[in-house]
Scaffold this active site. Structure first.
Site, PDB file in Angstrom:
ATOM      1  N   SER A   1       1.068   0.327   6.124  1.00  0.00           N
ATOM      2  CA  SER A   1       0.038   0.307   5.101  1.00  0.00           C
ATOM      3  C   SER A   1       0.049  -0.949   4.233  1.00  0.00           C
ATOM      4  O   SER A   1      -0.965  -1.280   3.620  1.00  0.00           O
ATOM      5  CB  SER A   1       0.196   1.519   4.178  1.00  0.00           C
ATOM      6  OG  SER A   1       1.405   1.425   3.437  1.00  0.00           O
TER       7      SER A   1
ATOM      8  N   SER B   1       5.828   0.831   6.668  1.00  0.00           N
ATOM      9  CA  SER B   1       4.729   0.139   5.981  1.00  0.00           C
ATOM     10  C   SER B   1       5.098  -1.218   5.396  1.00  0.00           C
ATOM     11  O   SER B   1       4.209  -1.973   4.994  1.00  0.00           O
ATOM     12  CB  SER B   1       4.165   1.020   4.856  1.00  0.00           C
ATOM     13  OG  SER B   1       3.378   2.036   5.405  1.00  0.00           O
TER      14      SER B   1
ATOM     15  N   LYS C   1       2.020  -4.418  -4.357  1.00  0.00           N
ATOM     16  CA  LYS C   1       1.204  -3.459  -3.595  1.00  0.00           C
ATOM     17  C   LYS C   1       0.535  -2.480  -4.556  1.00  0.00           C
ATOM     18  O   LYS C   1       1.180  -1.978  -5.484  1.00  0.00           O
ATOM     19  CB  LYS C   1       2.104  -2.703  -2.615  1.00  0.00           C
ATOM     20  CG  LYS C   1       1.372  -1.797  -1.640  1.00  0.00           C
ATOM     21  CD  LYS C   1       2.355  -1.098  -0.692  1.00  0.00           C
ATOM     22  CE  LYS C   1       1.661  -0.296   0.386  1.00  0.00           C
ATOM     23  NZ  LYS C   1       2.626   0.405   1.267  1.00  0.00           N
TER      24      LYS C   1
END
Lengths: 531, 501
Positions: A162, A186, A87
């Site tokens: 997210s 997330s 990420k």
């Protein structure tokens, strides 16, 4: 199409076995995933950066060590040569790190996050950096400054957020594993809406050093994968104490892989949280959730009901604590030392005005919204009413968990109230967006670990539903034990992994508009630019 | 624009001063408060930094254990209570010397609180200063503003930032309001800061060099009419960085406040900047209690737990308290009460101790510091320790005198040479051709000439009036331009005149 279907659809555990047996080389595995990225990421947009050369170099190094044999080959980590996506909130040397924000566009970190150091030590090729809502603020990746990620199940829908990039990359077979971060859901909510597995470890279980902070007391890095066992394998690579993170637990890591291999839940007490299902949850979500309960019961688990009455305050308290910490954590992005610097167009050139112009241009609306909220909540005269009260709620939520875990070994709920919604659908309604995390936030507020795994497809829209398991702090092993059993029961029922039913992405499917259509891309881009 | 002032005497007649001090002490730990970067003064800018000190994305702080120990020691030496658990907090404000745009500090949970320090004034009066708290924090980077008239950020063309100091561990010691000092206020101010400096130096937790900013003082002053309980409005004079300046700043602010109050205007609550050249302060930024730093507990750090066992272990390592040390040193050196008090008041006790450690006797060390160096420091307007005289220099000078190589008068001349940067005493003696004339030949010539020039004096000496010999010695010294050893001259005169000494 050059993609190697068998390699990209294999689990990390299967790939590890084939690599160890030298049935396949790490370069072949890595190249297969790079090819898949090249083939489908134009539609999915899971990656912000693809790290081709370094990934192949690491893979070649693993192959050379294996070919040479001897102690160095013996000492290779089980996941050596198994590629992974990271990420883009986690800093990496040699690749840009943007946090999904214009304010960091083009910035390269001079240091590696601790988890990245551990991936490198295990010689796992890093495929690239995945998309996210700006600074991890969002539940759809629509708040990325670099355009949204699309759900591989339906490209018109959100992949969650997210960490939508990491979840979509794994769901689209672009990577067998990925790293995510979870502040309010997330990792788990994107897992739920993309039919993948995601784990938020116990707070302090994985070092946060090098994860760009949103809310320090809530953030946690964790694994993203397609199987429960794969998450356990990755969790063991990244977990354990780190002297660079004061909040990192000193405990030795449990054997999570062993827990995922126990294979029974006989006699375990599994608690349904009264407040986290029913009203407000989509019918298809509720149905799949109930089926999972039946399967666990049939496997010998005892299903009990627990009540966590203070969970109803969790969302409100979260939206005070998280923005408060974020407002302070994001203060460093000011154009003085790194990243974007914007000079005021007119008026005096003072440092305050340069900082102001930089932050006005560099941050998106959702980030600004949370900075303003947090700044307000911490202000003199409001602190006790807002931040102070929210901390009290946090204590109450921890007590609710304590009471619930006195009655149950593991708690269970749907991961998210709905399946994936359409891109743009909730973009202008922040409160509706925030409600996506209603079931995942309590775990962050209390620091307990949570796992989301696929629970099936909702009847009404055919989209994936997530089932969430929660365990007491430092008992992450229980999640893997129950998760692996439930996964095998469900897959037996489905006749294979849920992702077998996802669209292939490489064949034009009749009736679904192609994202390669430039007109549609424009529409998406204008969505992206409108917030 | 200079502010109006009253004379100190008039100010004291009308008003009662209340003081308060915030003294920042930089700890001399090997590494910084929250990072592994070296804590070293004076290196190339931005070299003693890592990603933590630069506030890079993703970094986290880790508390320096030695800094905690040093802070507890300071707390104990200030007779404070030590908190069993305490936390750090974030003080949020945007300024480019603070790379995270917040300072990690302690707010409502200081590690040490409720202490006191007994201060001895120049006449031996004891005065108790109550300590509110001593808390830990990190130092900011150093900004240098280029261009513009004021050297401040406003109006500068650009500013240079050095983050070497960023993250250096600090302990901030805050007093309670100090009442009742009256006209002794300026003296007390100096004595208090000197005492704090002495404590942290003795503890070995700070280099304690004020000229390097290791110890920095913010002085709060307010006045109220005699007999009134409520405090007046205070000013805070920032970064007063020498003991003399602390005294002068308090003196000046009392006189300025008195003039403001006399004019019927309210005193403005503000920070003031101290100017050593004019010995006055100028207005800084207005400071209100409503400055909103949005403090909240630092979520990246766990609470500091100071177990009672640990605190007692640290207490056992404390050196003797300054008052006990003074008693011991006075006894050891054999100074009278008056002599010792003069030494303390002149601020040269440490210097004398170091000079004795370097090999001088107590008498010699005192003679040089009190007789020569203190006076020169006063003229140069610096603290004696900052004048630039090393203990080894004094020992070297004294050895030359004792060996008869130079006399006392020459030695003071050599000292001036050392202070002028001309080199070591040996180098200066050689360069200036200074040496006692020890060959008796030229001395006898000069003696004969002096005796011939003053036959009456010679007779007096022959007649037993030995005190008259000074006139002949003087003549010889004049003739040899001071290069004779006066003792030897005296011997030779007596010999010449056939008189028993």
């Amino acid at each position: 199409m050059t993609e190697n279907n068998e390699l990209i659809r294999s689990s990390a555990a299967t790939l590890a076995g084939k690599l160890a047996a030298r049935e396949v080389s790490a370069v072949e595995v890595t190249q297969a995933h790079l090819d898949r990225i090249a083939a489908v990421d134009g539609k999915v947009h899971a990656f912000l950066h693809v790290n081709t050369d370094e990934a192949l170099a690491v893979a070649a190094e693993v192959d050379a060590i294996r070919a040479a044999g001897g102690p160095a080959a013996q000492e290779l980590h089980a996941l050596a040569g198994v590629p992974i996506a990271v990420k883009d909130l986690i800093v990496t040397v040699g690749q840009p790190t943007t946090a999904g924000s214009k304010i960091l566009e083009g910035w390269h970190s001079p240091y590696d996050a601790t988890v990245v150091k551990r991936l490198r030590a295990a010689k796992m090729p890093i495929l690239g950096k995945t998309n996210l809502d700006e600074f991890a603020m969002g539940s759809s990746t629509e708040h990325s400054a670099f355009g949204p990620t699309h759900n591989p199940w339906d490209l018109d829908r959100i992949p969650g957020g997210s960490g939508g990039g990491s979840a979509a990359a794994v769901a689209a077979f672009e990577a067998p594993l990925a790293l995510g971060t979870d502040t309010g859901g997330s990792i788990r909510q994107p897992g739920a809406v993309t039919g993948t597995v995601g784990v938020k470890p116990t707070y302090g279980g994985v070092s946060r050093y090098g994860a760009i902070a949103m809310a320090s007391s809530l953030d946690q890095i964790g694994p993203v994968s397609r199987t429960v066992l794969d998450s356990a394998l990755l969790h063991q690579v990244i977990g354990g104490h780190d002297p660079h993170d004061s909040t990192s637990l000193p405990d030795p890591l449990e054997d999570l892989v062993a827990a995922a291999s126990i294979g029974n839940v006989h006699g375990m007490r599994i608690g349904i949280i009264k407040e986290l299902h029913g009203e407000g949850y989509q019918t298809g979500v509720e149905n799949r959730f109930n089926e999972s309960l039946e399967l666990l019961k049939s496997a010998g688990a005892e299903i009990v009901e627990v009540s966590c009455p203070n969970f109803k305050y969790a969302l409100g308290a979260y939206y005070l604590i998280m923005p408060s910490e974020a407002s302070s954590n994001l203060a460093k992005f000011d154009g003085v030392r790194y990243g974007l610097r914007v000079l005021p167009e007119d008026g005096p050139m003072t440092i305050e005005r340069v900082m102001g112009a930089t932050r006005a241009a560099g941050f998106g609306d959702e980030v600004k919204r949370r900075i303003i909220l947090g700044t307000y909540a911490l202000s003199a005269g409001y602190y006790d009413a807002y931040y102070g009260s929210a901390q009290k709620v946090r204590t109450l939520i921890q007590r609710d968990f304590d009471a619930a875990f006195a009655k149950a070994d593991v708690l269970i709920s749907p991961t998210a109230p709905t399946t994936a919604f359409k891109l743009g659908e909730k973009l202008n309604d922040p409160l509706a967006m925030y409600l996506n995390d209603v079931a995942t936030i309590p775990a962050n507020m209390a620091g307990v670990p949570g796992l989301s795994l696929p629970g099936g497809l909702a009847d009404e829209d055919g989209l994936p539903v997530g089932v969430q398991l929660l365990a007491p702090a430092r008992q992450d092993a229980r999640l893997y034990r129950v998760g692996a059993v439930l996964e095998s029961l469900l897959e037996a029922q489905w006749g294979g992994p849920l992702l077998d039913r996802a669209p292939s992405l490489t064949e034009p499917s009749p009736g679904t508009p192609s994202l390669a259509d430039p007109a549609l891309n424009d529409t998406v881009a204008s969505h992206g630019g409108s917030h | 624009m200079s502010d109006a002032t009253l004379s100190f005497e008039e100010a004291m007649e009308k008003y009662d001063p209340v003081l308060g001090f915030e003294v920042h002490v930089e700890l001399n730990t090997k590494t910084k408060m929250f990072s592994s970067a070296p804590n070293v003064f004076g290196d190339e800018p931005n070299t003693n930094v890592n990603e933590v000190d630069l506030g890079m994305p993703g970094v986290l702080p880790v508390v320096n254990r030695t800094a905690i120990e040093s802070s507890i020691k300071i707390g104990l030496a200030l007779n404070c209570k030590i908190a069993e658990t305490c936390r750090f907090a974030r003080k949020n404000y945007f300024y480019p010397d603070t790379p995270k745009n917040f300072q990690t500090s302690q707010y409502d949970e200081p590690i040490a609180y409720d202490g006191y320090l007994d201060i001895e004034l120049s006449d031996g009066t004891m005065f108790r200063v109550e300590i509110e708290r001593a808390h830990m924090e990190e130092d900011a980077g150093k900004l240098t503003h280029m261009g513009g008239a004021t050297g401040r950020i406003q109006g500068a063309d650009y500013s240079l930032v050095d983050y070497n100091r960023s993250g250096v561990p600090l302990v901030e010691i805050v007093t309670k309001p100090i009442e009742g000092a009256g006209s002794r206020a300026p003296e007390l101010a100096k004595a208090y800061v000197a005492a704090v400096r002495e404590i942290v130096k003795n503890l070995g937790v700070s280099d304690a060099k004020m000229e390097r900013g290791n110890v920095r003082c913010d002085a709060n002053v307010s006045l109220r009419p005699h007999g009134r309980e409520r405090f007046g409005i205070r000013s805070e004079t920032k970064n007063v960085n020498s003991l003399r300046a602390v005294e002068h700043a308090v003196h000046y602010e009392i006189r300025r406040h008195a003039a403001v109050l006399d004019s019927g205007e309210p005193v403005i609550q503000e920070t003031r900047h101290w100017h050593e050249d004019t010995r006055s302060t100028t207005s800084g930024r207005p400071k209100s209690d409503a400055d909103d730093y949005r403090y909240f507990p630092e979520p990246d750090l766990v609470p500091i737990v100071a177990s009672r066992e640990w605190v007692e272990e640290l207490r056992a390592t404390l050196p003797e308290p300054p008052a006990a040390r003074r008693k011991r040193l006075q006894a050891h050196w054999g100074y009278s009460d008056l002599e010792f008090r003069d030494v303390v008041n002149a601020g040269v006790m440490d210097e004398i101790e170091e000079t004795i450690a370097a090999g001088a006797t107590a008498t010699v060390a005192r003679k040089w510091w009190m007789g020569e160096i203190v006076g020169r420091a006063k003229i140069a307007d610096v603290d004696p320790g900052q004048l630039g005289v090393a203990p080894a220099t004094i020992v070297e000078l004294n050895t030359m005198v004792e060996d008869g190589k130079i006399n006392n008068k020459m030695a003071t001349e050599v000292l001036d040479g050392v202070l002028a940067g001309e080199g070591t005493p040996a180098e200066i003696v050689a360069k200036r051709g200074l040496a006692v004339v020890s060959d008796d030949g030229p001395l006898l010539e000069a003696i004969d000439a002096a005796l011939a020039a003053q036959p009456g004096v010679a007779d007096k000496i022959r007649g037993g009036k030995l005190q008259a010999i000074g006139a002949i010695v003087g003549g010889v010294m004049k003739a040899t331009r001071g290069q004779a050893d006066a003792g030897r001259v005296r011997e030779l005169i007596l010999e010449r005149l056939g008189v028993e000494g």
